[in-house]
Scaffold this motif. Sequence first.
Motif, PDB file in Angstrom:
ATOM      1  N   SER A  99       0.849  -1.192   0.000  1.00 40.63           N
ATOM      2  CA  SER A  99       0.000   0.000   0.000  1.00 40.63           C
ATOM      3  C   SER A  99       0.880   1.235   0.000  1.00 40.63           C
ATOM      4  CB  SER A  99      -0.924   0.030   1.221  1.00 40.63           C
ATOM      5  OG  SER A  99      -2.020  -0.839   1.037  1.00 40.63           O
ATOM      6  N   ILE A 100       0.579   2.151  -0.885  1.00 41.64           N
ATOM      7  CA  ILE A 100       1.284   3.431  -0.965  1.00 41.64           C
ATOM      8  C   ILE A 100       0.384   4.480  -0.338  1.00 41.64           C
ATOM      9  CG2 ILE A 100       2.482   5.055  -2.460  1.00 41.64           C
ATOM     10  CD1 ILE A 100       3.527   2.255  -2.947  1.00 41.64           C
ATOM     11  N   LEU A 101       0.823   5.097   0.754  1.00 37.92           N
ATOM     12  CA  LEU A 101       0.029   6.129   1.419  1.00 37.92           C
ATOM     13  C   LEU A 101       0.487   7.499   0.934  1.00 37.92           C
ATOM     14  CD1 LEU A 101      -0.376   5.125   5.171  1.00 37.92           C
ATOM     15  CD2 LEU A 101      -1.857   4.625   3.236  1.00 37.92           C
ATOM     16  N   GLY A 102      -0.416   8.227   0.291  1.00 35.02           N
ATOM     17  CA  GLY A 102      -0.094   9.534  -0.261  1.00 35.02           C
ATOM     18  C   GLY A 102       0.193   9.410  -1.740  1.00 35.02           C
ATOM     19  N   ALA A 103      -0.486  10.209  -2.550  1.00 37.82           N
ATOM     20  CA  ALA A 103      -0.328  10.128  -4.003  1.00 37.82           C
ATOM     21  C   ALA A 103       0.215  11.434  -4.569  1.00 37.82           C
ATOM     22  CB  ALA A 103      -1.662   9.770  -4.656  1.00 37.82           C
ATOM     23  N   GLY A 104       1.263  11.948  -3.904  1.00 37.71           N
ATOM     24  CA  GLY A 104       1.999  13.081  -4.452  1.00 37.71           C
ATOM     25  C   GLY A 104       3.183  12.559  -5.239  1.00 37.71           C
ATOM     26  N   GLU A 105       4.214  13.383  -5.386  1.00 36.25           N
ATOM     27  CA  GLU A 105       5.378  13.011  -6.195  1.00 36.25           C
ATOM     28  C   GLU A 105       6.036  11.730  -5.688  1.00 36.25           C
ATOM     29  OE1 GLU A 105       8.129  13.189  -9.223  1.00 36.25           O
ATOM     30  OE2 GLU A 105       6.385  14.503  -8.990  1.00 36.25           O
ATOM     31  N   SER A 106       6.269  11.642  -4.370  1.00 37.73           N
ATOM     32  CA  SER A 106       6.968  10.457  -3.847  1.00 37.73           C
ATOM     33  C   SER A 106       6.076   9.220  -3.908  1.00 37.73           C
ATOM     34  CB  SER A 106       7.463  10.705  -2.422  1.00 37.73           C
ATOM     35  OG  SER A 106       6.401  10.749  -1.503  1.00 37.73           O
ATOM     36  N   GLN A 133       8.315  -3.827 -10.094  1.00 36.49           N
ATOM     37  CA  GLN A 133       8.900  -4.932  -9.342  1.00 36.49           C
ATOM     38  C   GLN A 133       7.910  -6.070  -9.068  1.00 36.49           C
ATOM     39  OE1 GLN A 133      12.106  -5.257  -8.746  1.00 36.49           O
ATOM     40  NE2 GLN A 133      12.529  -3.269  -9.708  1.00 36.49           N
ATOM     41  N   GLY A 134       6.709  -5.949  -9.597  1.00 34.41           N
ATOM     42  CA  GLY A 134       5.766  -7.055  -9.519  1.00 34.41           C
ATOM     43  C   GLY A 134       4.885  -7.105  -8.289  1.00 34.41           C
ATOM     44  N   PHE A 135       4.810  -6.012  -7.553  1.00 34.41           N
ATOM     45  CA  PHE A 135       3.935  -5.968  -6.381  1.00 34.41           C
ATOM     46  C   PHE A 135       2.472  -5.842  -6.800  1.00 34.41           C
ATOM     47  CE2 PHE A 135       7.901  -4.643  -4.418  1.00 34.41           C
ATOM     48  CZ  PHE A 135       7.825  -5.118  -3.118  1.00 34.41           C
ATOM     49  N   ASN A 136       1.607  -6.263  -5.911  1.00 30.75           N
ATOM     50  CA  ASN A 136       0.177  -5.982  -6.009  1.00 30.75           C
ATOM     51  C   ASN A 136      -0.037  -4.631  -5.319  1.00 30.75           C
ATOM     52  OD1 ASN A 136      -2.599  -5.935  -5.902  1.00 30.75           O
ATOM     53  ND2 ASN A 136      -2.785  -7.632  -4.454  1.00 30.75           N
ATOM     54  N   VAL A 137      -0.317  -3.581  -6.074  1.00 32.22           N
ATOM     55  CA  VAL A 137      -0.231  -2.200  -5.578  1.00 32.22           C
ATOM     56  C   VAL A 137      -1.607  -1.622  -5.255  1.00 32.22           C
ATOM     57  CG1 VAL A 137       0.610   0.134  -6.097  1.00 32.22           C
ATOM     58  CG2 VAL A 137       1.818  -1.853  -7.035  1.00 32.22           C
ATOM     59  N   TRP A 138      -1.684  -0.944  -4.105  1.00 33.26           N
ATOM     60  CA  TRP A 138      -2.871  -0.159  -3.735  1.00 33.26           C
ATOM     61  C   TRP A 138      -2.400   1.229  -3.316  1.00 33.26           C
ATOM     62  CZ3 TRP A 138      -7.897   0.222  -4.184  1.00 33.26           C
ATOM     63  CH2 TRP A 138      -8.630   1.022  -3.305  1.00 33.26           C
ATOM     64  N   VAL A 139      -2.961   2.270  -3.944  1.00 31.14           N
ATOM     65  CA  VAL A 139      -2.577   3.652  -3.645  1.00 31.14           C
ATOM     66  C   VAL A 139      -3.736   4.332  -2.918  1.00 31.14           C
ATOM     67  CG1 VAL A 139      -1.861   5.879  -4.596  1.00 31.14           C
ATOM     68  CG2 VAL A 139      -1.070   3.754  -5.661  1.00 31.14           C
ATOM     69  N   SER A 140      -3.421   4.940  -1.772  1.00 33.13           N
ATOM     70  CA  SER A 140      -4.465   5.554  -0.947  1.00 33.13           C
ATOM     71  C   SER A 140      -4.051   6.949  -0.508  1.00 33.13           C
ATOM     72  CB  SER A 140      -4.732   4.676   0.294  1.00 33.13           C
ATOM     73  OG  SER A 140      -5.696   5.263   1.134  1.00 33.13           O
ATOM     74  N   ASP A 141      -4.894   7.922  -0.771  1.00 35.39           N
ATOM     75  CA  ASP A 141      -4.624   9.307  -0.354  1.00 35.39           C
ATOM     76  C   ASP A 141      -5.845   9.839   0.379  1.00 35.39           C
ATOM     77  OD1 ASP A 141      -4.189  12.202  -0.311  1.00 35.39           O
ATOM     78  OD2 ASP A 141      -2.587  11.819  -1.756  1.00 35.39           O
ATOM     79  N   GLY A 142      -5.638  10.306   1.597  1.00 34.37           N
ATOM     80  CA  GLY A 142      -6.746  10.836   2.394  1.00 34.37           C
ATOM     81  C   GLY A 142      -7.281  12.152   1.879  1.00 34.37           C
ATOM     82  N   GLY A 143      -6.507  12.826   1.030  1.00 37.69           N
ATOM     83  CA  GLY A 143      -6.938  14.093   0.437  1.00 37.69           C
ATOM     84  C   GLY A 143      -7.259  13.929  -1.032  1.00 37.69           C
ATOM     85  N   LYS A 144      -7.203  15.038  -1.748  1.00 38.66           N
ATOM     86  CA  LYS A 144      -7.511  15.025  -3.180  1.00 38.66           C
ATOM     87  C   LYS A 144      -6.224  14.799  -3.969  1.00 38.66           C
ATOM     88  CE  LYS A 144      -9.943  17.852  -6.640  1.00 38.66           C
ATOM     89  NZ  LYS A 144     -10.742  16.742  -7.157  1.00 38.66           N
ATOM     90  N   ILE A 145      -6.260  13.946  -4.950  1.00 38.73           N
ATOM     91  CA  ILE A 145      -5.090  13.651  -5.785  1.00 38.73           C
ATOM     92  C   ILE A 145      -5.072  14.604  -6.973  1.00 38.73           C
ATOM     93  CG2 ILE A 145      -3.902  11.906  -7.158  1.00 38.73           C
ATOM     94  CD1 ILE A 145      -5.299   9.758  -5.497  1.00 38.73           C
TER      95      ILE A 145
END
Length: 447
Positions: free
Chosen positions: A8-15, A26-38
Amino acid sequence: MSIATKISILGAGESGIGAAILAQKQGFNVWVSDGGKIKQKYKDTLNDLDLPYEEGSHNMNEILSSQLVVKSPGIPEKAAVMKAIREAGIEVISEIEFGYRYCKGKIIAITGSNGKTTTTLLTYDILKKAGVSVALGGNVGNSFAASVAESDHDYYVLEISSFQLDDINSFKPHIAILCNITPDHLDRYDYKMENYAASKFAITKYQDETDFFIYNKDDAETLKYMPQHTIKSKPLAITLQNENTEGAWLDETNTIHITINNQEQMNINELALQGKHNTYNSMASGLASKLLGIRKEAIRESLAGFESIEHRLEPVLQVYGMQFINDSKATNVNSTWYALDNMHEPTIWIAGGVDKGNDYSQLFGLVEKKVKAIICLGVDNSKLHQEFEGKVDLIIDAADMDEAVRMAYKMGEKGDNILLSPACASFDLFENYEDRGRQFKAAVRNL
């Protein structure tokens, strides 16, 4: 990692987006979550890569089913989502730690309260001019993880914040540079200077005897906290004192000397960036480049020809003899100290924003000597009024950047400096310090 490993990636800014790009590669099963607006540009990237994401909330079922969490630096530990992740015992790392795990090149990492952007860009410029394979990343340029995902480079020059260093567990730069330590972000460190300093020294934590640590010997806070940390890498000092030290030092003719293994390597007497703080920055980048075997000519060419950085003591325009200067990158008191120290004419100072536990006392002498008026630009300016009342003739509030610039223009006289150097974060009225600086420049041009 197998394809079944969920991240899980927390925060969908540059980093965060950079981490997501690398995780997918790298073959991960990815979930991106941002508590604010992307931002739309980041949504476009996620959609193009067909990566699942959410904004405006955190789906805890998705996040807590992960084996690894990459946390964006802006998310504090006290956030509810972080408390739940910690309680679940899931490994949490920063984006620079994640990038490091797949990085094949040597890393030059720069941190510090002030000067790290300039030192990073100078070092990158030198290596680029020398013709080596180098990428720029971290807090400036692309995210480190995105650079690693894009292609392999021999060198990565990274600007690293304390927040990014808080979540490393193997990150090992070949050359670590600590520009200085002055009070900043204390609200994230329980208002304890020793906690903030420990975060900065983490840049050396996983280095070994084959690595180098460049530090500012003239910085009292660095010297104070250095003995509290075990540093295995080779320490090299930079100093403006006229003493032949291993590292970089300044002689009585303002010539920089770089000395490695007690052998004089080179001297530099022409710097494009003037001012005491920039001499330190030039020393650090020159020394790092010399450690990497960069030829003298490339180092001298870059340090003598480097152009100034946007939002850091950036001259904007001269209007009716008044010089407008954009120093929006000064998000802490020490940065503003350097700015005011560089003012040689009467100055109208535009300050304010989100106070991070600032101690303004170090500015008092400079303000009394150089500042004729303060224009406060922030949602809550009470602390600025309280601290500087009686130290200048006039302190007034402005509702927005246009009003602040117009006020300064009306009260200014020929020969004055109009200096935007907030000493505070920007998030009350602006998106970030870049947005603040660009609004300042636009307002000046609209006069």
